[in-house]
Design an enzyme around this catalytic site. Structure first.
Site, PDB file in Angstrom:
ATOM      1  N   LYS A 246       0.866  -1.179   0.000  1.00  0.00           N
ATOM      2  CA  LYS A 246       0.000   0.000   0.000  1.00  0.00           C
ATOM      3  C   LYS A 246       0.904   1.231   0.000  1.00  0.00           C
ATOM      4  O   LYS A 246       1.380   1.682   1.027  1.00  0.00           O
ATOM      5  CB  LYS A 246      -0.924   0.051   1.218  1.00  0.00           C
ATOM      6  CG  LYS A 246      -2.008   1.116   0.995  1.00  0.00           C
ATOM      7  CD  LYS A 246      -2.407   1.852   2.241  1.00  0.00           C
ATOM      8  CE  LYS A 246      -1.604   3.058   2.579  1.00  0.00           C
ATOM      9  NZ  LYS A 246      -1.638   4.208   1.675  1.00  0.00           N
TER      10      LYS A 246
ATOM     11  N   GLY B 153      -4.834   5.356   3.924  1.00  0.00           N
ATOM     12  CA  GLY B 153      -4.352   4.576   5.056  1.00  0.00           C
ATOM     13  C   GLY B 153      -5.487   4.082   5.915  1.00  0.00           C
ATOM     14  O   GLY B 153      -5.492   2.930   6.374  1.00  0.00           O
TER      15      GLY B 153
ATOM     16  N   GLY C 214      -4.887   0.624   4.337  1.00  0.00           N
ATOM     17  CA  GLY C 214      -3.915   0.324   5.397  1.00  0.00           C
ATOM     18  C   GLY C 214      -4.592  -0.367   6.571  1.00  0.00           C
ATOM     19  O   GLY C 214      -4.104  -1.384   7.079  1.00  0.00           O
TER      20      GLY C 214
ATOM     21  N   GLU D 226       9.249   1.718  10.818  1.00  0.00           N
ATOM     22  CA  GLU D 226      10.299   2.704  10.518  1.00  0.00           C
ATOM     23  C   GLU D 226       9.665   4.076  10.647  1.00  0.00           C
ATOM     24  O   GLU D 226       8.908   4.498   9.774  1.00  0.00           O
ATOM     25  CB  GLU D 226      10.837   2.494   9.094  1.00  0.00           C
ATOM     26  CG  GLU D 226      11.523   1.168   8.876  1.00  0.00           C
ATOM     27  CD  GLU D 226      12.850   1.054   9.600  1.00  0.00           C
ATOM     28  OE1 GLU D 226      13.345   2.071  10.119  1.00  0.00           O
ATOM     29  OE2 GLU D 226      13.387  -0.060   9.664  1.00  0.00           O
TER      30      GLU D 226
HETATM   31  P1  NAD Z   1       2.038   8.753   7.520  1.00  0.00           P
HETATM   32  O1  NAD Z   1       2.218   7.981   8.791  1.00  0.00           O
HETATM   33  O2  NAD Z   1       1.027   9.809   7.466  1.00  0.00           O
HETATM   34  O3  NAD Z   1       1.683   7.717   6.339  1.00  0.00           O
HETATM   35  C1  NAD Z   1       2.476   6.603   6.057  1.00  0.00           C
HETATM   36  C2  NAD Z   1       1.634   5.533   5.394  1.00  0.00           C
HETATM   37  O4  NAD Z   1       0.690   5.037   6.338  1.00  0.00           O
HETATM   38  C3  NAD Z   1       0.819   6.050   4.210  1.00  0.00           C
HETATM   39  O5  NAD Z   1       0.829   5.084   3.200  1.00  0.00           O
HETATM   40  C4  NAD Z   1      -0.561   6.219   4.809  1.00  0.00           C
HETATM   41  O6  NAD Z   1      -1.599   6.127   3.873  1.00  0.00           O
HETATM   42  C5  NAD Z   1      -0.599   5.042   5.776  1.00  0.00           C
HETATM   43  N1  NAD Z   1      -1.599   5.124   6.844  1.00  0.00           N
HETATM   44  C6  NAD Z   1      -2.195   6.238   7.342  1.00  0.00           C
HETATM   45  N2  NAD Z   1      -3.092   5.898   8.299  1.00  0.00           N
HETATM   46  C7  NAD Z   1      -3.064   4.546   8.410  1.00  0.00           C
HETATM   47  C8  NAD Z   1      -3.747   3.604   9.219  1.00  0.00           C
HETATM   48  N3  NAD Z   1      -4.646   3.972  10.118  1.00  0.00           N
HETATM   49  N4  NAD Z   1      -3.457   2.294   9.073  1.00  0.00           N
HETATM   50  C9  NAD Z   1      -2.513   1.888   8.195  1.00  0.00           C
HETATM   51  N5  NAD Z   1      -1.845   2.733   7.385  1.00  0.00           N
HETATM   52  C10 NAD Z   1      -2.109   4.049   7.487  1.00  0.00           C
HETATM   53  O7  NAD Z   1       3.484   9.299   7.132  1.00  0.00           O
HETATM   54  P2  NAD Z   1       3.909  10.178   5.865  1.00  0.00           P
HETATM   55  O8  NAD Z   1       3.435  11.579   6.039  1.00  0.00           O
HETATM   56  O9  NAD Z   1       3.560   9.466   4.608  1.00  0.00           O
HETATM   57  O10 NAD Z   1       5.498  10.134   5.990  1.00  0.00           O
HETATM   58  C11 NAD Z   1       6.232  10.971   6.818  1.00  0.00           C
HETATM   59  C12 NAD Z   1       6.671  10.241   8.067  1.00  0.00           C
HETATM   60  O11 NAD Z   1       7.350   9.031   7.737  1.00  0.00           O
HETATM   61  C13 NAD Z   1       7.679  11.051   8.875  1.00  0.00           C
HETATM   62  O12 NAD Z   1       7.391  10.955  10.247  1.00  0.00           O
HETATM   63  C14 NAD Z   1       8.992  10.372   8.571  1.00  0.00           C
HETATM   64  O13 NAD Z   1       9.980  10.537   9.546  1.00  0.00           O
HETATM   65  C15 NAD Z   1       8.582   8.936   8.449  1.00  0.00           C
HETATM   66  N6  NAD Z   1       9.587   8.198   7.677  1.00  0.00           N
HETATM   67  C16 NAD Z   1      10.380   7.280   8.315  1.00  0.00           C
HETATM   68  C17 NAD Z   1      11.369   6.598   7.606  1.00  0.00           C
HETATM   69  C18 NAD Z   1      12.272   5.590   8.263  1.00  0.00           C
HETATM   70  O14 NAD Z   1      12.922   4.841   7.552  1.00  0.00           O
HETATM   71  N7  NAD Z   1      12.351   5.528   9.563  1.00  0.00           N
HETATM   72  C19 NAD Z   1      11.534   6.869   6.246  1.00  0.00           C
HETATM   73  C20 NAD Z   1      10.710   7.817   5.646  1.00  0.00           C
HETATM   74  C21 NAD Z   1       9.743   8.477   6.355  1.00  0.00           C
END
Ligand code: NAD
Length: 480
Positions: free
Chosen positions: A178, A211, A215, A253
């Site tokens: 996803k 998500g 998700g 992550e």
């Molecule tokens: P986000 O948590 O908003 O979304 C990430 C993913 O989760 C998306 O695909 C989203 O649709 C999905 N999602 C949202 N709600 C969900 C739910 N209830 N159940 C399951 N899935 C759901 O994050 P973002 O804005 O896409 O990315 C930014 C964040 O990601 C920042 O905090 C960044 O630090 C982190 N990040 C971490 C790493 C790492 O390797 N540690 C790498 C890149 C980004």
């Protein structure tokens, strides 16, 4: 092949990838993909719903029966084919990242390449991983955990997908991916590429959707054994909580607020450009971005001057221009988020050394922000504690090496860190005291066999190399 229709420069995507074919979406919601450099609509995407997700899970579950029994050599051959197939579309993948996120080409190119190369790195790691160990009358084997749901963040989508797929396939798992709903174009280019790898049907399925819909279905569905997630802490917490109902294995992550410790013997002409490069990585929209620069009080004035001098090497502008170091934020929402943190930094008493609120002159049409460096920041300020996800650096002064380590570790996060200094044994000693999953010395560097992942709120589990493959394996012992 292409499965995207184009008219009036607007791309339309109405299908998902399930069971080896592109199939019409059951979900009916349509969203616009907006180009961050000018706010124009560039694509319309039909999002998947729960039914699409369940179809993808069924396809993965059916494929798991056969693929889970594949040999190491068969998986290695598939990884080589995936690498070859993804390599053929490297330029298209980079172009999509530039267009869809405004990712600067000088970052997008290498990051996409490292994603594509993850297939070969996983093949190498698989060759070295003992999948069977025996002693006496006991045999221990490492078994694929089951169907894996791979949920990715938007900021480097191709990298995350390739990395997770590579580890899962090496382990013998089948997957439902996803991608972020902000990544539909890049995800589609990648899936078209991987389709050419002639995979067993159902091994790889992709459903782009929200998500809270797709998700959430992956997280609660009992036929999904494992969730590998890259994204925010808030969603990571909900995945752990909701996944507990079906005893999901999870790799999370999450975010970061990474410290860069500049030691008093650092050569500023090298150290400051290196520190700024880490802070402004992917226009600051990087989990690993080094957004807290810890500087000895005795060198503060020299550091201020060196930062002002070095900023010329970080021009903001068109992400497709190879000279540009900082592009726009991905969305209006992200633009506003960064503005609110710059505002908060000023309100809490930090001093703006460069940048500040508003858009850079001449770049009013897109979601551009001014790369901003704050000085006179304390580690208690909001800008030093929370992940901003934009090009905003906080300079924090310290008195002693011990204090630098204490400030570095005084964070809810522990994903990444850097130590900059001339005396290598000393830099290593400092690095060994930092509670983070990965620490680099003197410059941003990578090793595809080294683990990636966080301490504390930065997550659970590791990716890359054998560590990434182990995250998709269960241990089974047979005793006679
Ligand atoms: P986000 O948590 O908003 O979304 C990430 C993913 O989760 C998306 O695909 C989203 O649709 C999905 N999602 C949202 N709600 C969900 C739910 N209830 N159940 C399951 N899935 C759901 O994050 P973002 O804005 O896409 O990315 C930014 C964040 O990601 C920042 O905090 C960044 O630090 C982190 N990040 C971490 C790493 C790492 O390797 N540690 C790498 C890149 C980004």
């Amino acid at each position: 092949m292409t499965t995207m229709a184009k008219s009036d420069a607007i791309t339309t995507i109405t299908t998902h990838y399930i069971g080896g074919s592109f199939v019409a979406s059951h979900g009916r919601e349509v969203v616009d993909i907006i180009k961050p450099t000018n706010g124009q609509v560039i694509a319309r995407v039909t999002l998947a719903d729960e039914e699409d997700t369940r179809r993808a899970i069924d396809a993965a579950r059916n494929a798991f029966a056969g693929f889970s029994r594949s040999t190491r050599e068969e998986r290695a051959a598939i990884l080589r084919r995936l690498h070859e197939a993804a390599s053929a579309r490297l330029d298209d993948l980079t172009a999509a990242m530039v267009e869809e996120y405004g990712g600067v080409v000088q970052f997008a190119g290498p990051i996409v390449k490292s994603g594509v190369d993850a297939f070969l790195a996983a093949e190498r790691a698989l060759q070295d991983l003992p999948l069977t160990r025996s002693w006496g009358k006991t045999t221990v084997t490492l078994e694929p955990v089951g169907v894996a749901g791979l949920i990715t963040a938007w900021n480097a989508n191709a990298l995350f997908i390739c990395l997770k797929v590579a580890s899962a396939v090496a382990a013998g798992c089948t997957v439902v991916i996803k991608p972020s709903e902000l990544s539909a174009l890049q995800a589609r280019v990648l899936v078209e590429a991987l389709h050419e790898a002639d995979l067993p049907k159902g091994l790889l399925n992709v459903v782009t959707g929200r998500g809270s819909v797709v998700g959430a279905e992956l997280v609660r569905n009992p036929d999904v054994a494992k969730i590998s997630f890259t994204g925010s802490v808030a969603v990571g917490e909900s995945i752990m909580r909701d996944g507990a109902q079906t005893m999901k294995r999870v790799t999370l992550e999450l975010g970061g607020k990474s410290p860069t410790i500049l030691l008093d013997d650092a050569v500023l002409e090298q150290a400051i450009p290196s520190a700024l490069g880490m802070a402004f990585l992917n226009s600051g929209q990087a989990c690993a971005a080094g957004t807290r620069l810890l500087v000895p009080k005795s060198r503060l004035d020299a550091v201020r001057r060196a930062i002002i001098d070095a900023m010329a090497a970080f021009p903001v502008g068109d992400p497709a221009d190879p000279k540009t170091a900082i592009g726009p934020m991905v969305s209006q929402k992200q633009y506003e988020r960064v503005q609110s943190y710059i505002h908060k930094g000023i309100a809490e008493g930090a001093e703006v050394l460069v940048g500040g609120e508003g858009r850079p002159t001449g770049l009013e049409a897109g979601y551009y922000v001014k790369p901003t460096v704050f000085v006179n920041v304390t580690n208690e300020m909001t800008i030093a504690r929370e992940e901003i996800f934009g090009p905003v650096l906080s300079v924090i002064a310290y008195d002693s090496e011990d204090e630098a380590v204490r400030i570095a570790n005084d964070s809810p996060y522990g994903l990444h860190a850097a130590v900059l200094g001339s005396d290598l044994p000393r830099a290593r000693r400092v690095a060994s005291q930092i509670r983070a999953g990965r620490i680099v010395i003197n410059h941003m560097t990578d090793d595809p066999q080294a683990p990636w992942g966080g301490f504390k709120f930065s997550g659970i589990g590791r990716e890359y190399g054998r560590y990434g493959i182990e995250a998709f394996l269960e241990t089974r012992a047979i005793l006679e």
